[in-house]
Design a protein around this motif. Structure first.
Motif, PDB file in Angstrom:
ATOM      1  N   ARG A 126       0.808  -1.219   0.000  1.00  0.00           N
ATOM      2  CA  ARG A 126       0.000   0.000   0.000  1.00  0.00           C
ATOM      3  C   ARG A 126       0.844   1.273   0.000  1.00  0.00           C
ATOM      4  N   ILE A 127       2.142   1.118  -0.073  1.00  0.00           N
ATOM      5  CA  ILE A 127       2.990   2.311  -0.111  1.00  0.00           C
ATOM      6  C   ILE A 127       3.764   2.324  -1.426  1.00  0.00           C
ATOM      7  N   GLY A 128       3.700   3.430  -2.118  1.00  0.00           N
ATOM      8  CA  GLY A 128       4.403   3.546  -3.399  1.00  0.00           C
ATOM      9  C   GLY A 128       3.980   4.833  -4.086  1.00  0.00           C
ATOM     10  N   THR A 129       4.722   5.236  -5.077  1.00  0.00           N
ATOM     11  CA  THR A 129       4.376   6.487  -5.757  1.00  0.00           C
ATOM     12  C   THR A 129       3.165   6.264  -6.641  1.00  0.00           C
ATOM     13  N   ILE A 130       2.255   7.190  -6.570  1.00  0.00           N
ATOM     14  CA  ILE A 130       1.048   7.108  -7.397  1.00  0.00           C
ATOM     15  C   ILE A 130       1.343   7.757  -8.743  1.00  0.00           C
ATOM     16  N   LEU A 133      -3.846  10.313 -11.552  1.00  0.00           N
ATOM     17  CA  LEU A 133      -4.788  10.991 -10.658  1.00  0.00           C
ATOM     18  C   LEU A 133      -5.987  10.139 -10.254  1.00  0.00           C
ATOM     19  N   THR A 134      -6.046   8.914 -10.750  1.00  0.00           N
ATOM     20  CA  THR A 134      -7.139   8.047 -10.306  1.00  0.00           C
ATOM     21  C   THR A 134      -6.613   6.913  -9.420  1.00  0.00           C
ATOM     22  N   LYS A 135      -5.339   6.986  -9.064  1.00  0.00           N
ATOM     23  CA  LYS A 135      -4.683   5.972  -8.221  1.00  0.00           C
ATOM     24  C   LYS A 135      -4.834   4.576  -8.812  1.00  0.00           C
ATOM     25  N   ARG A 166     -12.046   0.654 -16.491  1.00  0.00           N
ATOM     26  CA  ARG A 166     -13.204   1.565 -16.547  1.00  0.00           C
ATOM     27  C   ARG A 166     -13.002   2.754 -15.615  1.00  0.00           C
ATOM     28  N   GLU A 167     -12.473   2.474 -14.431  1.00  0.00           N
ATOM     29  CA  GLU A 167     -12.229   3.558 -13.475  1.00  0.00           C
ATOM     30  C   GLU A 167     -11.239   4.574 -14.046  1.00  0.00           C
ATOM     31  N   SER A 170     -13.332   5.869 -18.464  1.00  0.00           N
ATOM     32  CA  SER A 170     -14.660   5.284 -18.691  1.00  0.00           C
ATOM     33  C   SER A 170     -15.071   5.344 -20.158  1.00  0.00           C
TER      34      SER A 170
END
Lengths: 235, 339
Positions: A126-130, A133-135, A166-167, A170
């Motif tokens: 759960r840790i890391g560079t995103i 902008l939708t992660k 889709r996220e 879309s």
């Protein structure tokens, strides 16, 4: 008596790794029980009543209306305000500290207890560079971008990434639906399904790849990621 | 340009509105504590309750999602204008109090700084635990419906979404996404935490304020300890979705478990202990009405986040009532024994 203890053990096991905040709450309660002043007694009464209602087998199940949904069991954490209660008890201990070393020790103690609570079982997932902008996961982003670049209009993809595509965008038509047939391990069947859904692209898991077959039926390999491969119709 | 406007719309819907609602609430009940964090928390509870009522009416009537959006934005804009008008005099006091607190308390400065850093860290470096909030909001935006189509199958089976229809938090994000014209995933995963994590921080700070009303210097210690305790879902190998406020602050059950329920437990305690100290006579009717209303609003707000949210809030309120009744009975017995 033994069966009663076993019942409690079974109920706690059913908390699905959610036991330790309760135990923290319990420790905080014991601390308050020993050290509580007049105004803290109200909080203690609440905690004891809630703890009795929520965690005693039989009663707790009725009060929480527990079923298979672990989320409902987790609400005990909120109803007992276990985090706040631990923080409260730890702050009281902190206030009794005579020097900085002792005060810092309280933070350290809470941190160590937390690690014991999670069983020293860590994950870096759960840790890391995103990257966007939708992660969305990098791999999914790569696939979605490749679908757009290859101008694929309708695509079949495994369920686990179709929602993520889709996220992310879309506008990409990823087929989904109840009863949607997608059998990447039987290639002839997959061809029939793609024709039936008028798909011009498909994402398959890397372990189902069959490059020769796909090129034979006119599909080009557009992208290969660590876990997936994207094929698009050649014409 | 559209993007900037979208960001402003989100800030209005998820940041300004709760703050103004909280200011209005405090003004209505002449709150003694004029703190922005207090107004923000109460405002969010109010907004959740109001949105639940609006969304439920629309869902049961089978309205389109944009109909809910239009009515919601119209409604809150009217209320916000009223709030702005009535709290224009008190708002500078809130700012002054914040400025003074920042100037005098190192702990407060530290708490604000750490909170900002953690929020940035959460948005930039933390990956969320898989949940279905984005899917529901995305489906609502794409189809302009509310809980008609199943987000994973696309089939129109509203009966399969009965739980979600009773706790329509995702529709709040859908309305925000629709109004801002920004992707639902971006609104939920990147922009909502900017406003929801301060809600968590404000709630913790207010819990500290209630627990340590007479020892204010302990509030930052309590704040940092609770932040430390709430951090474990970030690095644990097990998915603790309901406690994962730093990774999934937008999730209804997370908000309920980490913000609403603990806040109400401490709120109940604070009311109970104040009463015990000051005596029943000191509690004016205004305070009693405020207390009662706040519990009702909290129950409705909790219902927006989780299918049994209102039930859990009622449970907490009932427990506090029983404890209160027991305390009164005990005091009565003591007095009569002396007589």
């Amino acid at each position: 008596m033994l069966s009663f203890i076993n019942e409690i053990k079974t109920a706690y096991a059913g908390y699905n790794n959610g036991v330790f905040p309760l135990i923290f709450g319990l420790v905080a309660m014991v601390y308050l029980l020993v050290n509580a002043k007049k105004e803290q007694m109200h909080l203690l009464w609440y905690e004891l009543a809630a703890f009795f209602l929520l965690t005693i087998p039989g009663i707790g199940n009725i009060v929480l209306k527990v079923n298979a949904n672990a989320g409902q069991v987790w609400m005990v954490y909120g109803i007992l305000a276990a985090g706040a209660l631990c923080g409260y008890a730890a702050t009281l201990v902190y206030a009794k500290g005579k020097n900085r070393f002792e005060k810092l020790g309280v933070f350290l103690l809470v941190a160590v207890l937390l690690q014991c609570g999670i069983g020293f079982y860590y994950s870096e997932d759960r840790i890391g560079t995103i990257s966007n902008l939708t992660k969305t996961d990098r791999e999914t982003v790569e696939i979605a971008d490749a679908i757009r670049d290859a101008s694929v209009e309708r695509i079949l993809a495994p369920t686990e990434i179709s929602m993520e595509i889709r996220e992310y965008d879309s506008d990409i038509t990823v087929l989904f639906g109840e009863g949607l047939a997608y059998t990447p391990y039987v290639f002839d069947q997959l061809m029939v399904e793609m024709d039936a859904y008028s798909c011009d692209g498909v994402v398959v898991a890397a372990n189902y790849d069959n490059y020769d077959w796909f090129t034979e039926v006119g599909y080009l390999k557009v992208l290969q990621t660590e876990n997936y491969i994207l094929y698009a119709r050649g014409d | 340009m559209t993007g900037i406007l979208g960001v402003l719309v989100i800030a209005y819907l998820l940041g300004v509105t709760p703050l103004l609602l909280g200011l209005l609430w405090n003004r209505m009940f002449r709150a003694e504590r004029q703190e922005l964090s207090d107004a923000y928390v109460k405002g969010y509870f109010l907004m959740f309750a109001a949105f639940w009522c609006a969304a439920e009416v629309c869902i049961q009537k089978g309205c389109w999602m944009d109909t809910l959006g239009k009515y919601w934005i119209l409604g809150i804009t009217v209320v916000n204008v009223i709030s702005l008008a009535v709290s224009v005099q008190t708002f500078p006091k809130y700012l002054r109090r914040l400025r003074n607190a920042m100037r005098t308390s190192i702990g407060m400065r530290g708490a604000v700084l750490v909170s900002i850093l953690l929020i940035v860290f959460s948005i930039v470096f933390l990956k969320p635990i898989a949940d279905d909030v984005v899917e529901h909001a995305l489906t609502a935006v794409n189809t302009n419906t509310m809980y008609i189509y199943h987000p994973y199958t696309g089939e129109a089976h509203p009966e399969q979404l009965a739980d979600q229809r009773l706790a329509p938090l995702a529709m709040l994000y859908a309305v925000a996404s629709w109004a801002s014209r920004l992707p639902a995933a971006m609104v939920i995963k990147v922009m909502a935490p900017v406003f929801l994590l301060p809600l968590f921080g404000s709630a913790v700070w207010q819990m500290g304020r209630q627990l340590f009303a007479k020892q204010e210097e302990r509030i930052p210690v309590f704040f940092f300890l609770v932040l430390l305790i709430s951090s474990y879902p970030v690095y644990s190998a097990v998915d603790y979705l309901e406690a994962a406020i730093w990774t999934n602050s937008w999730n209804g059950s997370t908000l309920l478990n980490c913000v609403i329920l603990p806040y109400l437990v401490i709120y109940g305690w604070a009311q109970s202990s104040v009463k015990a100290e000051a005596g029943a006579k000191a509690q004016g009717s205004r305070r009693r009405i405020e207390r009662l209303l706040f519990w009702v609003i909290s129950a409705l707000g909790a219902q927006l986040t989780y299918v049994r949210g209102a039930y859990y809030v009622t449970l907490i309120a009932a427990l506090w009532l029983i404890i209160e009744a027991g305390r009164k009975g005990y005091c009565y017995a003591i007095v009569h024994k002396r007589d």
